[in-house]
Design a protein around this motif. Structure first.
Motif, short mmCIF file in Angstrom:
data_model
loop_
_atom_site.label_atom_id
_atom_site.label_comp_id
_atom_site.label_asym_id
_atom_site.label_seq_id
_atom_site.Cartn_x
_atom_site.Cartn_y
_atom_site.Cartn_z
N ALA A 12 0.67 -9.15 -3.70
CA ALA A 12 -0.07 -9.70 -2.56
C ALA A 12 -1.14 -8.68 -2.20
N ASP A 13 -2.26 -9.15 -1.64
CA ASP A 13 -3.31 -8.21 -1.26
C ASP A 13 -2.92 -7.43 0.00
N ARG A 14 -3.64 -6.34 0.24
CA ARG A 14 -3.32 -5.46 1.38
C ARG A 14 -3.31 -6.19 2.71
N THR A 94 -1.98 0.62 -0.62
CA THR A 94 -3.01 1.00 -1.57
C THR A 94 -3.27 -0.15 -2.54
N PRO A 95 -4.54 -0.55 -2.71
CA PRO A 95 -4.83 -1.63 -3.67
C PRO A 95 -4.37 -1.23 -5.07
N ALA A 96 -3.88 -2.22 -5.79
CA ALA A 96 -3.46 -2.03 -7.17
C ALA A 96 -3.83 -3.29 -7.95
N ALA A 97 -3.86 -3.17 -9.26
CA ALA A 97 -4.15 -4.35 -10.08
C ALA A 97 -3.14 -5.45 -9.76
N VAL A 101 0.25 -1.46 -3.58
CA VAL A 101 1.35 -0.50 -3.59
C VAL A 101 1.65 -0.17 -2.14
N LEU A 102 2.87 -0.44 -1.75
CA LEU A 102 3.37 -0.17 -0.40
C LEU A 102 4.23 1.09 -0.48
N THR A 103 3.88 2.09 0.34
CA THR A 103 4.67 3.32 0.40
C THR A 103 5.12 3.53 1.83
N VAL A 104 6.41 3.77 2.00
CA VAL A 104 6.99 4.06 3.31
C VAL A 104 7.54 5.48 3.28
N VAL A 105 7.07 6.30 4.21
CA VAL A 105 7.61 7.65 4.41
C VAL A 105 8.26 7.63 5.79
N HIS A 106 9.54 7.97 5.82
CA HIS A 106 10.28 8.00 7.08
C HIS A 106 10.82 9.41 7.22
N GLU A 107 10.46 10.09 8.31
CA GLU A 107 10.78 11.51 8.43
C GLU A 107 11.32 11.88 9.80
#
Length: 136
Positions: A12-14, A94-97, A101-107
């Protein structure tokens, strides 16, 4: 302090993934299992609050948005109802072909056990988002 990081590539798109995190009806459609009958309030602006509740499961969590950079990055605090500990979540898109790309940082976890528990929780949540990506 302990932190976790987890990523998924979604078809899916951003902008569509962004809405899955910032629109209440979309958020509840994937975050917790449907049987939880969750409700959400999201005011996705810096200083705006968010809240997710499941009366059925007897739990809720809330926080405040610290950064809202549409459609690239969301940063928000995270506090479980009845707990004093507040952690921080950063969601990056982040756009990808063919998708995002979904990145989750939990701190800011107090210990490894808390981090491990949240890693499992995020994995389950993001698996549901991946399952719904055709409709999200």
């Amino acid at each position: 302090m302990t932190r976790i990081e987890i990523s998924r590539t979604l078809a899916a798109d951003r902008e569509r993934v962004w809405r899955a995190f910032t629109e209440p009806n979309e958020f509840v459609s994937w975050f917790w299992p449907p049987r939880f009958q969750s409700t959400a309030e999201l005011d996705a602006r810096v200083g705006g609050s968010w809240r997710l509740v499941s009366e059925v499961a007897g739990m809720g969590l809330s926080g405040v948005f610290a950064a809202v950079d549409e459609p690239e990055r969301l940063v928000f605090t995270w506090r479980w109802d009845g707990e004093d500990e507040e952690t921080l979540v950063t969601v990056t898109l982040t756009p990808a072909a063919g998708g995002t790309v979904l990145t989750v940082v939990h701190e800011r976890f107090a210990d490894d056990a808390e981090a491990d528990s949240h890693l499992q929780g995020w994995s389950d949540c993001l698996d549901r988002l991946t399952d719904l990506q055709r409709t999200v």
